[in-house]
Design a protein around this motif. Structure first.
Motif, short mmCIF file in Angstrom:
data_model
loop_
_atom_site.label_atom_id
_atom_site.label_comp_id
_atom_site.label_asym_id
_atom_site.label_seq_id
_atom_site.Cartn_x
_atom_site.Cartn_y
_atom_site.Cartn_z
N LEU A 103 44.16 30.71 53.65
CA LEU A 103 43.81 31.49 52.53
C LEU A 103 44.60 31.35 51.35
O LEU A 103 44.26 31.53 50.27
N ARG A 104 45.89 31.87 51.46
CA ARG A 104 46.65 31.78 50.38
C ARG A 104 46.94 30.49 49.71
O ARG A 104 46.85 30.68 48.30
N ARG A 107 43.61 30.07 47.46
CA ARG A 107 43.84 30.89 46.30
C ARG A 107 44.71 30.04 45.13
O ARG A 107 44.27 30.05 43.99
N GLN A 108 45.52 29.32 45.51
CA GLN A 108 46.65 28.77 44.90
C GLN A 108 45.78 27.63 44.16
O GLN A 108 45.89 27.23 43.00
N GLU A 110 42.56 27.23 43.84
CA GLU A 110 41.49 27.63 43.04
C GLU A 110 42.13 27.90 41.66
O GLU A 110 41.59 27.73 40.56
N SER A 111 43.40 28.53 41.69
CA SER A 111 43.94 28.87 40.35
C SER A 111 44.37 27.61 39.56
O SER A 111 44.23 27.52 38.49
N GLN A 123 34.96 30.06 37.11
CA GLN A 123 34.32 31.54 37.53
C GLN A 123 32.92 31.14 37.29
O GLN A 123 32.08 31.43 38.44
N CYS A 126 31.67 28.74 40.00
CA CYS A 126 31.57 29.29 41.34
C CYS A 126 30.34 30.17 41.39
O CYS A 126 29.59 30.20 42.53
N THR A 146 37.91 32.49 57.74
CA THR A 146 38.52 32.68 56.61
C THR A 146 38.08 33.83 55.82
O THR A 146 39.02 34.60 55.31
N SER A 150 40.64 37.51 55.28
CA SER A 150 41.04 37.98 54.01
C SER A 150 40.54 39.28 54.08
O SER A 150 40.97 40.07 53.39
#
Length: 157
Positions: A103-104, A107-108, A110-111, A123, A126, A146, A150
């Motif tokens: 999950l972490r 997020r990376q 996605e960034s 955004q 999505c 997941t 979270s």
């Protein structure tokens, strides 16, 4: 490109990026196909037939992946309390750790994608995909492992 090709290629890129994270994080015993299991298992366990259906795979193909992950220590089989004949495929403590770490990583990733096209455009993409899923008949009906991971508060030890 047609939207189907774009979505398929983007899914392939995302899985490759997530798999690369796993390899860099030391999960050398995981294969990219194992993402089919981790991405479809419920935090509280899932029957094999449900895992296969969610992943769009045959039961024997999913069984092979599950067996590999059981041997690697990420999954275990437990009796299904709702049906004594059935077994649930459950994440072990190590399996849960992988999901939380993934999950972490997601997020990376996605960034990184947002950095490539701009946060607002990412955004909007999505939100558009979520709306298309809501309007269609393929919208998820259950939280994935997941999503639950979270949302689950972490306990300190």
């Amino acid at each position: 490109m047609p939207v189907g090709q774009l979505l398929g290629l983007m899914l392939r890129r995302f899985r490759a990026d997530l798999f690369a994270w796993g390899q860099e994080a030391g999960y050398a015993n995981l294969r990219q196909s194992h993402l089919q299991v981790f991405g479809n298992i419920d935090w509280t366990g899932t029957r094999l037939t449900d895992l296969a259906a969610r992943a769009g795979m045959t039961r024997p193909s999913m069984l092979e992946l599950v067996d590999e992950l059981v041997r690697a220590g990420y999954l275990e089989r437990r009796p299904d309390e709702r049906d004594g004949r059935a077994k649930l495929i459950c994440l072990t403590r190590e399996g849960r750790r992988v999901v939380v770490q993934a999950l972490r990583a997601i997020r990376q990733i996605e960034s990184m994608y947002a950095g490539e096209v701009g946060a607002a455009r990412f955004q909007e993409a999505c939100l558009t995909l979520q709306e298309l899923l809501r309007q269609g008949s393929v919208a998820p009906t259950r939280p994935s492992a997941t999503e639950l991971a979270s949302a689950t508060p972490r306990r300190r030890r």
